[in-house]
Design a protein around this motif. Structure first.
Motif, PDB file in Angstrom:
ATOM      1  N   GLN A   1      -5.658  66.146  55.638  1.00  9.81           N
ATOM      2  CA  GLN A   1      -5.956  65.531  56.940  1.00  9.81           C
ATOM      3  C   GLN A   1      -6.906  66.305  57.836  1.00  9.81           C
ATOM      4  O   GLN A   1      -7.272  65.841  58.899  1.00  9.81           O
ATOM      5  CB  GLN A   1      -4.653  65.317  57.703  1.00  9.81           C
TER       6      GLN A   1
ATOM      7  N   GLU B   1     -10.232  67.451  59.174  1.00 12.24           N
ATOM      8  CA  GLU B   1     -11.606  66.954  59.017  1.00 12.24           C
ATOM      9  C   GLU B   1     -12.593  68.097  58.803  1.00 12.24           C
ATOM     10  O   GLU B   1     -13.624  67.927  58.161  1.00 12.24           O
ATOM     11  CB  GLU B   1     -11.969  66.061  60.198  1.00 12.24           C
TER      12      GLU B   1
ATOM     13  N   ASN C   1     -10.225  65.624  51.577  1.00 11.01           N
ATOM     14  CA  ASN C   1     -10.583  64.777  52.721  1.00 11.01           C
ATOM     15  C   ASN C   1     -11.812  63.934  52.416  1.00 11.01           C
ATOM     16  O   ASN C   1     -12.015  62.883  53.001  1.00 11.01           O
ATOM     17  CB  ASN C   1     -10.817  65.655  53.953  1.00 11.01           C
TER      18      ASN C   1
ATOM     19  N   ASN D   1      -4.691  60.469  48.978  1.00  7.69           N
ATOM     20  CA  ASN D   1      -4.886  61.508  49.996  1.00  7.69           C
ATOM     21  C   ASN D   1      -4.143  61.102  51.258  1.00  7.69           C
ATOM     22  O   ASN D   1      -3.503  60.062  51.314  1.00  7.69           O
ATOM     23  CB  ASN D   1      -6.386  61.725  50.270  1.00  7.69           C
TER      24      ASN D   1
ATOM     25  N   ASN E   1      -4.723  60.749  55.515  1.00  9.69           N
ATOM     26  CA  ASN E   1      -5.853  60.586  56.411  1.00  9.69           C
ATOM     27  C   ASN E   1      -5.439  60.618  57.871  1.00  9.69           C
ATOM     28  O   ASN E   1      -4.260  60.620  58.201  1.00  9.69           O
ATOM     29  CB  ASN E   1      -6.534  59.250  56.109  1.00  9.69           C
TER      30      ASN E   1
ATOM     31  N   GLN F   1      -8.754  54.530  57.633  1.00  4.76           N
ATOM     32  CA  GLN F   1      -8.776  55.392  56.433  1.00  4.76           C
ATOM     33  C   GLN F   1      -7.454  55.288  55.670  1.00  4.76           C
ATOM     34  O   GLN F   1      -7.425  55.226  54.437  1.00  4.76           O
ATOM     35  CB  GLN F   1      -9.000  56.848  56.838  1.00  4.76           C
ATOM     36  N   LYS F   2      -6.369  55.282  56.424  1.00  2.87           N
ATOM     37  CA  LYS F   2      -5.040  55.177  55.805  1.00  2.87           C
ATOM     38  C   LYS F   2      -4.929  53.856  55.046  1.00  2.87           C
ATOM     39  O   LYS F   2      -4.445  53.799  53.917  1.00  2.87           O
ATOM     40  CB  LYS F   2      -3.952  55.244  56.885  1.00  2.87           C
TER      41      LYS F   2
ATOM     42  N   SER G   1      -7.103  53.708  51.777  1.00  3.03           N
ATOM     43  CA  SER G   1      -6.488  54.395  50.634  1.00  3.03           C
ATOM     44  C   SER G   1      -5.308  53.599  50.087  1.00  3.03           C
ATOM     45  O   SER G   1      -5.111  53.510  48.876  1.00  3.03           O
ATOM     46  CB  SER G   1      -6.045  55.806  51.027  1.00  3.03           C
TER      47      SER G   1
ATOM     48  N   ASP H   1       0.566  56.706  56.143  1.00  2.00           N
ATOM     49  CA  ASP H   1      -0.084  56.593  54.819  1.00  2.00           C
ATOM     50  C   ASP H   1       0.966  56.299  53.751  1.00  2.00           C
ATOM     51  O   ASP H   1       0.748  55.482  52.841  1.00  2.00           O
ATOM     52  CB  ASP H   1      -0.796  57.903  54.441  1.00  2.00           C
TER      53      ASP H   1
END
Lengths: 353, 65, 435
Positions: free
Chosen positions: C209, C211, C225, C285, C287, C292-293, C296, C325
């Motif tokens: 997570q 960045e 990431n 992954n 996020n 983004q979550k 994925s 997530d």
């Protein structure tokens, strides 16, 4: 030997049936009716007094009944408070719950009762006390009393209390971690538990989740604001924007404090570096450059100038939401809401990070 | 106004306006300052509209920028 | 793909003149080992210790745990990290078992660092308390992060991985005491008897997570990431392609030791061909932003579905907002008809009354719980501390706070700071229960 007080209704107190349900609360020294069963089962706890109250009296004059019972307990020494068992009797269950709750709040002693799962008292009071899973009618008296007596004995001996399902009470909305070996179970690795659960789920066989989904919080929807030009609006955030010196020392993580700061002079919104974030859960670069990206005071001021909204509260309200437990967050939320209410705020824009 | 609307839903929030991200809910360092302001002004405006809107269930108010 | 792990069971670990292994005794030449550590000029101080279960030793701030291993054929250890990028998961790897290498900061801790006790009431809280450990204690010149709560811990973590391989190499030419073989055929080239079994994927959500680069889980040296969910062979994980990061509150951490020994993956491999058809790993992954979550989660579900999975196990290395997530991935898998089970920890607060995950959904109806990050502990003093006890209260470790360490060496802390103690990789013998 610990001392206990036992609460029962008019029926089990051998005062009478439904015709005596308005019976006023009274305290008697020693045991009455079913209380004797408790004393015959418990080894390290003894009931010294019995409180009897009619179910209707408790239901219709609750505040008075509780006040009178608490007054009766003044000066009486006791270590544990027991109520019921109430089986599936709705009024009796509610009465046991109310009395136990009041006694726990005033005296801080362990309070235990017993009800059938269908008893509405379970739903109402399971978070406040140990309610043992009981039978649905009085023929289960002995079995239910056995559970209460055994648990009271264990409290008396200071033994470590086991999870709800093993002790036999309804879960109180509290979860703790346990080593499986500590509760007498095979220390099966999580890897094997998860694969076994997978296989059972694939085969359509029964399995037990280790984290039953709690009921989702639902909040009644507040009615819409009719006209934002005519109410006071406030800004609230969990994004940790504070005056530079963080005057109230709000914690960067696992916060237990919140602050309220004057923004009446900030006509163009927040300025940096006079305001910044102390939130440890996100990269502060952008918030420190321009705190309005977290609390959009500049945009709110623009709408105010344009006449889209009316008054903006002189204060904004802030805390940090990272590592903050839901319990603490709810408490701070209630406190902030109370202040907003006092200040006649009718609309809030809350930004969360 | 939040980015993680799933969390907001779980804790019972009734009116939600999605934001850009966790560290900058109403900003975006990749935008020019004018565009960043337009975004913040727009989404804050959506929140104001949401306050004046009656809803019967948990609702995410769509944003354009 | 076929991987052989040749095992050497270490019964005793000693310092001596020549690094080598014989009949259960692992000997380490300290000087030579420290030279490997100091290949990186950023390491300013370093020393090595040997600690055994039962020793009155406390280690803090612990940054990483690694199994000492070497490749004998078919690749390199930790490809893309301490060695060039090379395919992992094939050929022969030799591993020193019943022991691990622990990396400890001599002074400075960070958010993701933790504590290990080798004896006393908290010895059992991490698996490392019952392993024989070679302990690297060191300091670095990484001034830029000295006072930061978040540290990359790069010099020490890389030194640990170099050292693990250096020690591991002493068994390169020896005959293993036991050989474990891990093999899965390509998903569409399996015998029909296997194909007919329920098919399962393991979905790993390692911590990715941050960045900024340098903190996240590495996959072949690539920062997670900057990755979208991808398909991996279980052997790649078991052979060092995945290296633990430096970001997560540490009870939720999966160390590199745990990636290489992931017991869920091993159990699925053992069930393969008997009760299940183990398709492989969907490496996902964790996020920061909702889109983004969601992305994925969709991609994981798509991949699982089109690989033909009937079931999925999702493992989340973390708690708090990564729960979104985790739960969302479970929801999307269930939506496409993949029966899903989750494994992770909870955060219910010290009083146990808080909501266990920040995101909930009725579709997540089969979860294994490995611990509560906010469980409150009171630790008695320990005779010897490797590292610096004060770091727990001073440096922003996730389980400590100002004043949590007492003058007599006892301390109070939350499970959050106990090294890898929720063992989400599957080693946990804890659960959470209602009270």
């Amino acid at each position: 030997m610990l001392k206990a007080i036992h609460y029962i209704n008019q029926f089990f107190g051998q005062v009478g049936g439904e015709d005596m349900a308005d019976y006023e609360p009274e305290i008697r020294t020693g045991t009455v009716g079913c209380t004797q069963i408790f004393n015959s089962l418990a080894k390290d706890v003894e009931v010294t007094h019995t409180v009897i109250c009619g179910d209707n009296f408790m239901a219709s004059r609750t505040d008075e009944a509780l006040a009178r019972i608490l007054a009766m307990l003044e000066g009486v020494e006791f270590d544990i408070f027991i109520a019921g068992p109430a089986f599936n009797a709705g009024r009796y269950g509610a009465a046991c719950g109310q009395v136990c709750k009041a006694v726990k709040e005033k005296h801080g002693v362990p309070v235990i009762t017993s009800m059938n799962e269908e008893n509405p008292g379970v739903e109402l009071f399971h978070k406040d006390m140990y309610i043992f899973r009981g039978g649905n009618r009085a023929t289960f008296m002995k079995q239910d009393m056995e559970k209460l007596a055994a648990f009271a004995d264990r409290i008396a001996r200071g033994g470590k209390l086991l999870p709800a399902v093993m002790e036999g009470y309804f879960p109180r909305g509290i979860r703790h971690e346990v080593f499986l070996e500590d509760i007498g179970r095979e220390p099966v690795m999580a890897a094997d538990r998860v694969v076994d659960m997978m296989i059972a789920k694939l085969r359509g066989e029964p399995y037990q989740t280790e984290l039953p989904m709690p009921a989702l919080d639902r909040v009644p929807v507040a009615p819409a604001v009719k006209d934002l030009r005519k109410v006071r609006l406030a800004l609230v955030t969990s994004g940790g924007i504070v005056p530079r010196e963080n005057p109230d020392r709000i914690q960067s993580c696992s916060a237990t404090k919140w602050g309220k700061y004057d923004i009446s002079g900030l006509e163009k919104g927040f300025t940096a570096p006079e305001y910044k974030t102390i939130h440890a859960g996100y990269d502060p670069e952008q918030a420190d450059r321009n705190p309005n990206v977290v609390v959009p005071l500049d945009a709110i001021r623009a709408y105010q100038r344009e006449g889209r909204i009316g008054e903006v509260d002189d204060y904004y309200y802030t805390t940090v939401g990272t590592g903050t437990t839901q319990g603490e967050a709810a408490r701070m939320g209630r406190e902030i809401a109370a202040v907003l209410h006092e200040r006649n705020v009718e609309a809030v824009v809350l930004t969360a990070t | 106004m939040c980015n993680l609307t799933n969390i907001a839903k779980t804790v019972g929030v009734n009116k939600m306006v999605p934001t850009v991200s966790v560290p900058y809910p109403l900003g975006n360092p990749q935008l020019r300052p004018d565009d960043e302001w337009a975004l913040r002004y727009h989404r804050t405006g959506v929140a104001l509209d949401a306050l004046e809107t009656d809803v019967s269930e948990q609702t995410i108010f769509p944003v354009k920028i | 793909m076929k991987l052989e792990i040749g095992k050497f069971f270490v019964k005793d670990m000693v310092f001596g003149s020549k690094t080598g292994y014989s009949r259960g005794v692992l000997t380490i030449n300290k000087e030579e080992a420290l030279a490997v550590v100091k290949e990186d000029s950023h390491i300013t101080e370093a020393d090595l210790y040997i600690v055994n279960p039962g020793d009155e030793v406390r280690m803090v701030p612990v940054k990483e745990a690694i199994e000492m291993r070497c490749k004998v054929s078919g690749g390199v250890m930790f490809p893309g990290m301490t060695n060039p990028v090379t395919p992992a998961g094939q050929g022969r790897t030799h591993a020193l078992k019943d022991c691990s290498l622990i990396v400890v900061g001599k002074h400075w801790g960070s958010f993701q660092d933790g504590l290990i006790d080798m004896s006393g009431p908290f010895q059992r809280n991490t698996i490392y308390g019952s392993l024989k450990n070679l302990v690297l204690v060191g300091d670095t010149d990484e001034e830029f992060e000295r006072r930061e709560q978040q540290k990359k811990n790069r010099a020490l973590r890389w030194a640990g991985h170099r050292l693990a391989e250096y020690v591991g190499k002493c068994v390169a030419a020896l005959e293993p005491e036991e050989i474990e073989t891990w093999e899965l055929e390509p998903v569409n080239r399996r015998e029909s008897i296997v194909q007919e079994l329920p098919s399962v994927v393991y979905v790993l959500q390692p911590q990715t997570q941050m960045e900024a680069m340098g903190y996240n889980t590495l996959i072949y040296g690539w920062d997670g990431n900057h990755m979208l969910p991808t398909f991996m062979h279980p052997n790649e994980l078991l052979d060092g392609a995945v290296v633990s990061g430096s970001f997560m509150p540490v009870s939720s951490k999966m160390s590199t030791y745990e990636h290489c020994n992931n017991p869920v993956v091993k159990r699925l491999m053992k069930e393969h061909g008997k009760t299940l058809n183990f398709l492989g790993i969907v490496m996902s992954n964790l996020n920061v932003a909702m889109d983004q979550k969601q992305r994925s989660a969709y991609m994981v579900a798509q991949m699982a579905k089109n690989l033909g999975a009937d079931g999925a196990i999702v493992a989340e290395e973390g708690y708090g907002n990564p729960d979104v997530d985790y739960i969302q991935t479970i929801v999307e898998l269930e939506k496409v008809g993949v029966k899903t089970v989750g494994i992770s920890n909870e955060c219910t607060g010290r009083d146990g009354a808080s909501q266990p995950l920040v995101a909930l959904d009725p579709a997540a109806n089969a979860l294994v719980s490995t611990g509560n990050v906010s469980q409150y502990f009171e630790l008695p003093p320990m005779k010897t501390v490797l590292g610096e006890l004060e770091s727990m209260g001073r440096d922003g470790l996730s389980g400590g706070w100002e004043g949590c360490v007492r003058a007599d060496g006892s301390l109070v802390m939350e499970n959050n700071g106990m090294f890898c103690s929720d063992h989400i990789s599957g080693f946990s013998v804890k659960t959470c229960m209602d009270y």
